[in-house]
Design an enzyme around this catalytic site. Structure first.
Site, PDB file in Angstrom:
ATOM      1  N   ARG A 239      -1.294   7.783  -3.522  1.00  0.00           N
ATOM      2  CA  ARG A 239      -1.208   6.465  -2.917  1.00  0.00           C
ATOM      3  C   ARG A 239      -2.213   5.547  -3.602  1.00  0.00           C
ATOM      4  NH1 ARG A 239       2.802   8.334  -1.238  1.00  0.00           N
ATOM      5  NH2 ARG A 239       3.564   8.487   0.919  1.00  0.00           N
ATOM      6  N   GLU A 267       0.752  -2.901  -4.797  1.00  0.00           N
ATOM      7  CA  GLU A 267       1.877  -2.301  -5.527  1.00  0.00           C
ATOM      8  C   GLU A 267       3.116  -3.159  -5.341  1.00  0.00           C
ATOM      9  OE1 GLU A 267       2.252   2.054  -5.208  1.00  0.00           O
ATOM     10  OE2 GLU A 267       4.386   1.697  -4.867  1.00  0.00           O
ATOM     11  N   HIS A 286       6.133   3.888  -9.210  1.00  0.00           N
ATOM     12  CA  HIS A 286       6.193   4.766  -8.034  1.00  0.00           C
ATOM     13  C   HIS A 286       7.442   5.652  -8.103  1.00  0.00           C
ATOM     14  CE1 HIS A 286       4.724   5.041  -3.603  1.00  0.00           C
ATOM     15  NE2 HIS A 286       5.228   6.200  -4.006  1.00  0.00           N
TER      16      HIS A 286
END
Length: 328
Positions: A239, A267, A286
């Protein structure tokens, strides 16, 4: 779940098994919880088979599903949609996080090997110059390659443990920071337990696999980034919130550190952020988790869990209320 993703999660062989397993349960397929059709399905539902994008399963929803006894999540974390009240009402829960851990760990291993070889900056120079000048291009006197590395793993999560297993193919020493892992368990894993400051200060590669919790947010902070030796490679497939991105940025801009970042905070990064253009930083969107044909693993695990439920046997991959503070 979109129809395309549904087909990925339940490819034909898995779909056949799902239909055979669920035949006696009179299944309904819904994509939301608000319509009359959804209300009718929920009123008698005993099992919810969920996936990415599932709406909140909270107290209000559970009141509309009085027969519900199990939630089987054909994806990773349940924390994004499942209220703890589900456990209070005796609902058993399963997640396919273990299946999702496989591609993340594989991605991490690849990132470590490629990053240790300095593939990303050197391939950029090679593409620009179109001549073999690897030695000259590596103007700093840092290590190059995987032989004899010290690799620090932050977090013995499902993914962290899978990474540790895969790292056995390398000639490397593996350090582990995880306050929940005993010395005896670390020995079984084949790693050396240590505190986090020592890990970041002595590792050639630091790879992050802790969950996002109040205790772990910013765990790789400015001070610990400063403890890393020149040339350290930081890999984050967990994360973005675990790493102080702005503190890291200065060390990456100077070339003191390298990074492979599948996640960042925020992000995605702003369009003008310097990390987009650094040769020693490899950014991915991701994507380390299950993609494409990897997603079928999630569906297969969920169908296996559904079959166990219909037989009255315990889940192989249960999620308990006590796990919520320690999972991603």
């Amino acid at each position: 779940m979109s129809p395309g993703l549904l087909d990925d999660v339940f490819p034909p062989p898995v779909r056949v098994r799902l239909e055979e397993t669920a035949e006696l349960l009179n299944p309904s397929v819904i994509s939301e919880f608000d319509s009359r059709e959804a209300a009718a399905a929920l009123s008698g539902a005993e099992v919810l088979l969920t996936g990415w994008g599932c709406p909140p399963v909270d107290a209000a929803l559970l009141d509309r599903a009085p027969a519900l006894r199990a939630v089987i999540h054909a994806a990773g974390t349940v924390k994004t949609f499942l209220s703890p009240v589900a456990f209070d009402r005796g609902i058993v829960v399963s997640s396919a996080a273990a299946a999702n851990a496989v591609p993340v760990a594989e991605f991490t291993l690849a990132a470590i090997i490629m990053g240790a070889k300095r593939v990303f900056p050197l391939s950029g120079l090679f593409r620009t110059r179109r001549t073999h000048r690897t030695g000259a291009d590596l103007d700093r006197q840092h290590w190059l390659g995987t032989h004899g590395l010290t690799i620090g793993v932050v977090g013995a999560s499902r993914i962290g443990r899978r990474v540790i297993e895969l790292l056995r193919i390398l000639d490397a020493e593996v350090l582990l920071y995880d306050p929940y892992v005993s010395a005896a368990e670390a020995e079984l894993l084949g790693v050396t337990p240590t505190d986090l400051d020592t890990l970041v200060a002595t590792s050639d590669v630091v790879t992050v696999h802790a969950p996002d919790t109040p205790e772990t947010r910013g765990i790789i902070d400015a001070r610990r980034i400063g403890l890393m030796r020149p040339g350290t490679l930081l890999v984050n497939t967990a994360r973005g919130s675990l790493v102080d991105t702005e503190a890291l940025t200065g060390h990456l801009v100077s070339g003191r550190l390298d990074a492979v970042l599948d996640v960042t905070s925020p992000e995605p990064l702003p369009h003008g952020h310097p990390l987009w253009d650094l040769p020693n930083v490899f950014l991915t969107p991701h994507m380390a988790g299950a993609q494409g044909n990897e997603v079928g693993r999630l569906g297969a695990l969920a169908v296996d869990e559904l079959a166990r439920y219909t037989r009255g046997t315990p889940f192989d991959h249960p999620v308990h209320r006590a796990d919520l503070g320690r999972i991603a």
